[in-house]
Structure formats: C-alpha cells, structure tokens
Design a protein around this motif. Structure first.
Motif, mmCIF file in Angstrom:
data_model
loop_
_atom_site.group_PDB
_atom_site.id
_atom_site.type_symbol
_atom_site.label_atom_id
_atom_site.label_comp_id
_atom_site.label_asym_id
_atom_site.label_seq_id
_atom_site.Cartn_x
_atom_site.Cartn_y
_atom_site.Cartn_z
ATOM 1 N N VAL A 194 8.537 0.171 4.508
ATOM 2 C CA VAL A 194 8.296 -0.235 2.935
ATOM 3 C C VAL A 194 6.909 0.172 2.748
ATOM 4 N N THR A 195 5.990 -0.296 3.860
ATOM 5 C CA THR A 195 4.562 -0.447 3.228
ATOM 6 C C THR A 195 3.681 0.666 4.457
ATOM 7 N N LYS A 196 2.686 0.894 3.553
ATOM 8 C CA LYS A 196 1.513 1.665 4.501
ATOM 9 C C LYS A 196 0.501 0.646 4.767
ATOM 10 N N SER A 213 4.318 9.733 0.442
ATOM 11 C CA SER A 213 4.764 8.701 -0.434
ATOM 12 C C SER A 213 4.493 8.813 -1.875
ATOM 13 N N MET A 214 3.197 9.590 -2.241
ATOM 14 C CA MET A 214 3.001 9.648 -3.846
ATOM 15 C C MET A 214 2.934 11.025 -4.244
ATOM 16 N N LEU A 215 3.289 12.027 -3.355
ATOM 17 C CA LEU A 215 3.131 13.215 -3.685
ATOM 18 C C LEU A 215 4.234 13.836 -4.855
ATOM 19 N N GLU A 216 3.975 14.545 -5.580
ATOM 20 C CA GLU A 216 4.789 14.749 -6.948
ATOM 21 C C GLU A 216 5.904 15.696 -6.214
ATOM 22 N N GLU A 217 5.712 16.526 -5.114
ATOM 23 C CA GLU A 217 6.892 17.428 -4.846
ATOM 24 C C GLU A 217 7.841 16.611 -3.917
ATOM 25 N N SER A 316 2.506 -5.385 -17.351
ATOM 26 C CA SER A 316 1.978 -4.371 -17.581
ATOM 27 C C SER A 316 0.427 -4.678 -16.881
ATOM 28 N N LEU A 317 0.349 -4.153 -15.467
ATOM 29 C CA LEU A 317 -0.606 -4.605 -14.530
ATOM 30 C C LEU A 317 -1.466 -3.291 -14.134
ATOM 31 N N LYS A 318 -2.572 -3.139 -14.263
ATOM 32 C CA LYS A 318 -3.600 -2.065 -13.945
ATOM 33 C C LYS A 318 -4.389 -2.281 -12.475
ATOM 34 N N THR A 319 -4.308 -1.387 -11.899
ATOM 35 C CA THR A 319 -4.848 -1.486 -10.295
ATOM 36 C C THR A 319 -5.272 -0.083 -9.900
ATOM 37 N N PRO A 320 -6.379 -0.095 -9.108
ATOM 38 C CA PRO A 320 -6.633 1.313 -8.647
ATOM 39 C C PRO A 320 -5.640 1.807 -7.717
ATOM 40 N N MET A 321 -5.533 3.252 -7.824
ATOM 41 C CA MET A 321 -4.518 3.914 -7.316
ATOM 42 C C MET A 321 -4.624 3.647 -5.573
ATOM 43 N N GLN A 322 -5.882 3.720 -5.198
ATOM 44 C CA GLN A 322 -6.136 3.347 -3.851
ATOM 45 C C GLN A 322 -5.658 2.173 -3.250
ATOM 46 N N SER A 323 -5.335 1.184 -4.105
ATOM 47 C CA SER A 323 -5.104 -0.195 -3.574
ATOM 48 C C SER A 323 -3.602 -0.155 -3.157
ATOM 49 N N VAL A 324 -3.014 0.805 -3.824
ATOM 50 C CA VAL A 324 -1.333 0.910 -3.448
ATOM 51 C C VAL A 324 -1.108 1.872 -2.301
ATOM 52 N N GLU A 325 -1.849 2.548 -2.026
ATOM 53 C CA GLU A 325 -1.840 3.415 -0.784
ATOM 54 C C GLU A 325 -2.094 2.789 0.544
ATOM 55 N N ASN A 326 -2.780 1.622 0.572
ATOM 56 C CA ASN A 326 -3.139 1.131 1.674
ATOM 57 C C ASN A 326 -3.028 -0.504 1.538
ATOM 58 N N VAL A 327 -1.994 -0.950 2.110
ATOM 59 C CA VAL A 327 -1.681 -2.481 1.600
ATOM 60 C C VAL A 327 -1.726 -3.349 2.974
ATOM 61 N N TYR A 329 -0.584 -7.070 4.007
ATOM 62 C CA TYR A 329 0.395 -8.147 3.783
ATOM 63 C C TYR A 329 -0.255 -9.308 4.275
ATOM 64 N N ASP A 330 -1.100 -10.081 3.675
ATOM 65 C CA ASP A 330 -1.447 -11.395 4.230
ATOM 66 C C ASP A 330 -1.544 -12.336 3.150
ATOM 67 N N LEU A 331 -2.167 -13.447 3.486
ATOM 68 C CA LEU A 331 -2.250 -14.548 2.348
ATOM 69 C C LEU A 331 -3.444 -14.446 1.454
ATOM 70 N N LYS A 332 -4.392 -13.532 1.871
ATOM 71 C CA LYS A 332 -5.512 -13.421 0.971
ATOM 72 C C LYS A 332 -5.472 -12.165 0.265
ATOM 73 N N SER A 333 -4.907 -11.306 0.398
ATOM 74 C CA SER A 333 -4.813 -9.898 -0.191
ATOM 75 C C SER A 333 -4.325 -9.890 -1.624
ATOM 76 N N SER A 334 -4.505 -8.829 -2.340
ATOM 77 C CA SER A 334 -3.951 -8.759 -3.668
ATOM 78 C C SER A 334 -2.321 -8.474 -3.596
ATOM 79 N N LEU A 335 -1.582 -9.299 -4.607
ATOM 80 C CA LEU A 335 -0.301 -9.148 -4.488
ATOM 81 C C LEU A 335 0.227 -7.819 -5.172
ATOM 82 N N ILE A 336 -0.442 -7.180 -5.983
ATOM 83 C CA ILE A 336 -0.132 -6.134 -6.982
ATOM 84 C C ILE A 336 0.296 -4.944 -6.022
ATOM 85 N N PRO A 337 -0.417 -4.542 -5.272
ATOM 86 C CA PRO A 337 0.262 -3.496 -4.273
ATOM 87 C C PRO A 337 1.354 -3.705 -3.519
#
Length: 521
Positions: A194-196, A213-217, A316-327, A329-337
């Motif tokens: 599910v997560t990188k 995971s995010m490649l168009e092809e 409608s949330l804005k976030t840097p693409m880099q943030s959703v590529e490496n997540v 999962y802990d209690l201090k990190s952003s939830l958006i990615p």
C-alpha cells in the motif's frame, strides 16, 4: 444465457483462468515490465489487484504458457523459460509480537529449502534466504524470480507501536537486502504494498528498485480502466440497468460516479475504477459502498481529528509530489500522503512548475464512506435515530431550517468531548455542519466568496438556497446582521428558489449552539 463469473476475492491467476472467471488482461503491462527492467516496486490501495498481479507474474515465470492462451503476452516473443519463483506474501500475517515477522520468514524460507532439497543451516534468516537464492540458480540453471506481496503489512500494523515497528524494520531490512546483493542470481524481483515507506531505511538499501507507482505507462496495471469496463463488463452492466430500471447509459454513469476517479499518475493516463467495488456491484446488481465496508480506516480518522485537519479541505488538498512518493506512517507525519497512498484521496491535478499535486476524494463511495466513519466517531454508536441523516434530509427538503438547527443542537450535545477540536472551535462547528450537509448530498460551498465578503456556508437544493453565518461567543443577531450588512443574499435575488438566511452562535462553554435566527428573504 449464463451470467458472467466475477472473481470476487479470487487472487490466484490460475483459478480465474481455469474456472472461467472474467480476467481483465493485464499481460501487456507485464510484457513492458519484462522488457524494460529487472527490479520493481508498485504501490496501490488495498483490494486493487496487487496480489492477482503477483500471481500472474508467478505463472508467467513458471513457464505455464497454456494459461495465457488468447492473452496479449501469448502473441509476443517471450521465451516462457521456467524459473524458480520465490513468492512471499505478508497479507495473512498477524503482526502482533516481535517474533511475527521472523516466524513468517522462517516458514517461507523452510518451504523453499525443502523444495530445493537443501539442508537447514543454523545461519540467520537473511543468510538462509541468500543461500536459497544461490542454490535455486545453481540447481535450475536459471536466475531466480522473487515476488513479495504486501511487503509493508508488518509496518502498517505497528504505526502506533514504534518499538515493535523498529524491530520489524530491522528484520525486513536485512532480509530484503538480498534483492540487491544477490543481483547476479536474480532474473526479476517485485515488491508490492500500500505504501512506499520513507525514512525507514528499507528503501535506502533497495535503491535498485524502480518505483512504477506513479508512472503514466503503468497507471492501469491494477484496477479497471474505462475501456476495459466497456470491453469486459458490458453484459453485466446491461443486467444492472435492466434490474434497476435504468438505461445502460445511466448505469455506466452511476458506476463512474461511485467507483471511478482514481488517478495514479500526475502526468496523465486513464482514470481507474475500483475493481473490488465494481465486481461486487455487477455480481449483485446493487450500487453500494463495497470497498469501504471491508476496512473502515478508524486509525486514520482518529489521526485526522488529532491533527486538527480542516474536514472541508479534504475536497481539495495541495501537497508536493515528493511527499506522496515516500510516506512515513507515524503519529508525527503529515496525513495527506498517507490518505493518498491508502486510496482515500487521489490525484485531481498537477502543476509541473511548482511540482504540487491537488488531491481529492476519487468518487462518491470513498467520500461517503469516509464521512460516515467520521460521523460514527463523533457520535456514540447508540445515538437516537432522530440524529440520523434521514431526519436532517427531511428538514432541509421541507425548508424547515429551525428544525434542522434544533436537531443539529441535539447532535452536538451528544458528541464525544474528545472529538472536539479544542484548538479552533469555530472551525470544528463549521466542519460538523459541513459534514452533515455533505452526507445529505447537497451542493455545498464553504467560505463562499461574494463581492462584499465571504459567507461561512452556502447550501443549495432544488427548492431552497440557505446562507449560514456562524459566530463563536457572540450572538445570533450579530451573525444575521453580517449576512445583511455584507449583502450575502444579493447574488441569489434572481433565483426562483426560496432564500433562507440563518445566523447562529456557538458557545465554547457549552460546546454547542446556544442561539440561532432563521429568516426567509
């Protein structure tokens, strides 16, 4: 005429083919994988077909060509050489104690050792895995294929237990390290999850993995594209339309609204339907929220509340693409990615100049299920039926704003105190009112801008337009006065619908509505 067989819950490629279930041919993507690289990682939400993809790859590398008759790969020049396939699946592992992962790895390695007639050594589990890879290559004369499904399950299950998560991370890091240091013995390797995970050291050692995971092809490698929907499921959709009194075009539109909308590449590619929900809907001819019912994200919802994220911002949330590529999962990190990779938000837009993604709910099923789960968390499970969404719906349809506000007051009175956003109570009150209206299905605008100001909330249905202004520790009169002073009703004077303005005041002492005024214009 017999109805199509839908492979609900079936993740084994050979079972689907041999028993006549519908199989959406994904072997063109597999052909691309085979011709363009050697080590891959794929992230997709749960129940999106990752395990079926791994099973399909396993049959390809075992050389079982007969299973692929008529599929894309059967018409290519792939050599169908049989390789030893080491398949590790964490999906059924119960990761509750420090020995969980080691026991799983031990069971898998022991099975491989037995298959290869190897003697069991006293070495570490990662050394034994290394020996298996080398022995398989030596005995078969061909490089080994390694397929690891749901690699991240031990880490996902321990997000609230950092000590145990660190133990699993250390164990897995050493084990997975063989995917790099045994390169000469490996023909192909793929990890899915599910997560990188970022900042967890696992992927720092596996920098030879190509993340697709995010490649168009490869955007359509899991799930169902719109073209695939028409090509494979038209008969089932005809049945759905007939049983529910719709035209086929209406049935397609309902499927789109409820199950489509996933976009996995910022650069384009097809929108993707949730395959689990789609198959269940066509099997039962009943449009319901199937995917969300299989795993309500209570942990994520609690985290959202603890982080004080504005509920209405999830549209409608804005976030840097880099943030959703490496997540992380802990209690201090952003939830958006986290919400993106788990499938609760998807890519709506991408700005290549700023490298910002706009994320939003993919479809009605996800949005509705997510908001209902939030409501269930806010309100005790034994709440009175008077608080149900159906009652709110009746109030608004009848234009009875006073009854609606009375019911809302009762709802707040029954809320769990811990559910309150004590950092920003005014935002909290607006969020919950917004939540109720969203679940009602009405068109809602929060912080709606006019030429003279910004109203708190605008709600429309086919008969009424409601303008809300909320105050905190003030008066309902002041709230109503602001509606008039700012001319919030003026843009709707020419509308044929009835106009209703509501001024309301919340009290932080009572944590509830203490007054409101309703006026028709």
């Amino acid at each position: 005429m017999s109805q199509p067989l839908y492979p609900i819950g079936i993740q084994t490629f050979s079972d689907i083919i041999e028993n006549g279930y519908i199989y959406v041919d994904k072997t063109e993507y597999i052909t691309k994988l085979l011709s363009s690289g050697k080590y891959y990682f794929l992230s997709r939400p749960r129940r999106f077909g990752k395990s079926l993809l791994i099973s399909t790859l396993e049959e390809v590398f075992r050389g079982n060509r007969d299973l692929f008759n008529g599929l894309y790969i059967s018409n290519t020049d792939y050599d169908w050489a049989a390789h030893v396939v080491l398949h590790l699946d964490f999906s059924g592992t119960n990761c509750t104690n420090p020995d969980s992962v080691v026991n799983k790895l031990h069971s898998s390695v022991s099975r491989w050792e037995q298959y290869l007639n190897m003697s069991v050594s006293e070495s570490s589990i990662e050394q034994r895995f290394r020996n298996v890879i080398q022995c398989a290559h030596e005995k078969s004369g061909r490089q080994v294929v390694i397929l690891i499904d749901e690699y991240d399950k031990p880490l996902l299950e321990t997000v609230d237990n950092p000590e145990l998560q660190n133990t699993f991370r250390t164990q897995l890091r050493a084990f997975y390290g063989n995917l790099k240091n045994q390169d000469k013995h490996i023909r192909f390797a793929m990890l899915t999850g599910v997560t990188k995970f970022g900042h967890l050291s696992i992927f720092s050692d596996l920098n030879n993995l190509q993340d697709i995971s995010m490649l168009e092809e490869f955007a359509g490698i899991c799930g169902v594209t719109n073209d695939e929907l028409y090509n494979y499921f038209d008969k089932g959709i005809s049945t759905l339309a007939q049983r529910r009194g719709m035209t086929k075009e209406e049935a397609y539109e309902q499927l789109r609204l409820n199950y489509d909308g996933y976009r996995f590449s910022p650069l384009g590619g097809p929108d993707i339907y949730n395959p689990f929900s789609l198959l269940n809907c066509l099997k039962t001819s009943w449009i319901r929220d199937y995917w969300f019912q299989t795993g309500t994200p209570t942990f994520l919802i609690k985290l959202i509340m603890s982080r004080q994220i504005e509920l209405r911002s999830l549209d409608s949330l804005k976030t840097p693409m880099q943030s959703v590529e490496n997540v992380s999962y802990d209690l201090k990190s952003s939830l958006i990615p986290v919400l993106y990779q788990a499938g609760y938000l998807t890519i709506r837009d991408y700005d290549p100049i700023t490298d910002l993604l706009t994320l939003a709910f993919p479809n009605r099923e996800v949005q509705r299920g997510f908001l209902i789960s939030l409501m269930n968390l806010y309100v005790p499970s034994d709440n009175d039926s008077a608080f149900s969404i159906a009652k709110f719906y009746e109030d608004v349809q009848q234009g009875d704003a006073d009854s609606f506000m009375t019911r809302l007051q009762s709802l707040f009175a029954d809320f769990n105190y811990e559910a309150f956003n004590r950092i920003n109570l005014e935002q909290h009150y607006q969020d919950i009112t917004y939540l109720v209206f969203k679940l009602l299905g009405f068109l809602i605008h929060v912080e709606y801008k006019t030429a003279s100001g910004r109203m708190n909330m605008l709600v429309k249905n086919d008969r009424y337009i409601f303008v809300f202004e909320f105050k905190l520790n003030s008066t309902a009169e002041n709230a109503l006065h602001q509606i008039d002073e700012k001319g919030y009703m003026l843009p709707f004077k020419a509308d044929n619908r009835k106009l209703v303005k509501i001024g309301a005041n919340f009290s932080d002492k009572t944590r509830n509505l203490d007054s409101w005024i309703v006026e028709e214009v």
